[in-house]
Design an enzyme around this catalytic site. Sequence first.
Site, PDB file in Angstrom:
ATOM      1  CE  LYS A   1     -53.971 -44.257 -33.366  1.00  0.00           C
ATOM      2  NZ  LYS A   1     -53.851 -44.309 -31.802  1.00  0.00           N
TER       3      LYS A   1
HETATM    4  N1  GLU Z   1     -55.063 -41.399 -30.025  1.00  0.00           N
HETATM    5  C1  GLU Z   1     -55.270 -41.752 -28.478  1.00  0.00           C
HETATM    6  C2  GLU Z   1     -54.572 -42.932 -28.176  1.00  0.00           C
HETATM    7  O1  GLU Z   1     -53.604 -43.502 -28.801  1.00  0.00           O
HETATM    8  C3  GLU Z   1     -56.642 -41.580 -27.965  1.00  0.00           C
HETATM    9  C4  GLU Z   1     -57.309 -42.514 -28.669  1.00  0.00           C
HETATM   10  C5  GLU Z   1     -58.971 -42.043 -28.309  1.00  0.00           C
HETATM   11  O2  GLU Z   1     -59.354 -41.235 -27.598  1.00  0.00           O
HETATM   12  O3  GLU Z   1     -59.934 -42.514 -28.921  1.00  0.00           O
HETATM   13  O4  GLU Z   1     -54.753 -43.433 -27.210  1.00  0.00           O
END
Ligand code: GLU
Length: 426
Positions: free
Chosen positions: A118
Amino acid sequence: MAISATATEAKPVKTKISTFDEVNIFFDKAAERLDLDNGVRELLRQPWRELEVSLPVRMDDGKIRVFRGYRVQHNGARGPFKGGIRYHPDADKNEVRALASLMTWKSGLIDIPFGGAKGGVQCDPRTMSEGELNRLTRRYTLGIEPIIGVNEDIPAPDLGTNAQTMAWIMDAYSQTHGYSPGIVTGKPVELGGSVGRDAAPGRGTVYVMIEAARDLGIPLEGARVAVQGFGQVGSWAARLLHEQGSKIVALTDIGGGVYNPNGIDVRLALLHQLDTGTVAGLPDTDKISSKEMMALELEYLVPAAVERVIHEGNAPNIKAKVVVEAANHPTTPEADQILMDKGITVLPDILVNAGGVVVSELEWTQNLYQHQWELSRVNEELLKKMKGAYARVREVVELKGVSYREAAFLVGVGRVASVVKLRGFI
Ligand code: GLU
């Protein structure tokens, strides 16, 4: 924490322990049941790599402001690191760690070949101009460039970022690496984004709800639903639930909340939000605070924005039959226990909102092959993945007599642990 009856109360509650420690309470429970040895637990709990960057940006008034940015790569045992980038004032290191670890368990549970990561930048994008955001995003991309890559770590949108942000990242990265659409997912379709990616977290949420509704015997048709956080995820979920015949009785966003016991016209709410920046003041609705919304008689309560909005302060008041975690970590461990004791079913985040990363994986695959799939194919694959993961979780719920969250963590953590063993890390 005292709860005030204003729209601001939907902010995450401040608790004694960090969000990362909270997620690890769920992880530790799974590790214990899986009987993982201490070394493996430690390896799985801690992020593999963390990068913190300082981001000087010239603001429109000519002054320089320096932002803090992070990229946390939690675990890469099952594939390249994968996870969104959040632009939010609360996006500090511990929050990003927590969200990165959730990505690891989510990818494991949904069974796509990714690890978890993240990113975050501590900023308030709502107060920044497009030019400022563009410059900040390019600085951030340069900052994390040494550790991202098409086969290493692939960012995506999260709270406060969108397809435009991904386009800027792709452009900044491509300047030194050549045309690289696979460096991010959630891009505009014109730049190699996948059709259906924008709707995917909301669509996946509803796919899980359709499955759960059958098993729980709480039909979506006619169900009273409240959506906390009418943003990218919540608005799609609300739209698709409306199509299922559910009654969306309450909606909130950053500007306030609206209530109509006979059901809100979701399309009108979207238009009103587009016009005024908030759902507040939508005709034919009454004003409702987040606190009041949480206490409504509902079949389904769908938190779809920030984390820790369901906490020990408000969990005792919740009367919904099912809490559907479209947001990441919307429920603190204490609140989770309270809901469990009250007999309220919680469909957990790593299952419910996995649709985003599922279609991200489809987008990434399309980019590797320079293909562009049709919406029907994307949605079919998404449905297959969500149904498969739900069925596995449900099986564990029945077999082991645990909650949906415990079952989801058991499957997710179990898959990562077994790969760690196979790869011979330990
Ligand atoms: N931000 C989204 C999540 O928390 C998607 C992450 C992604 O597609 O890599 O799942």
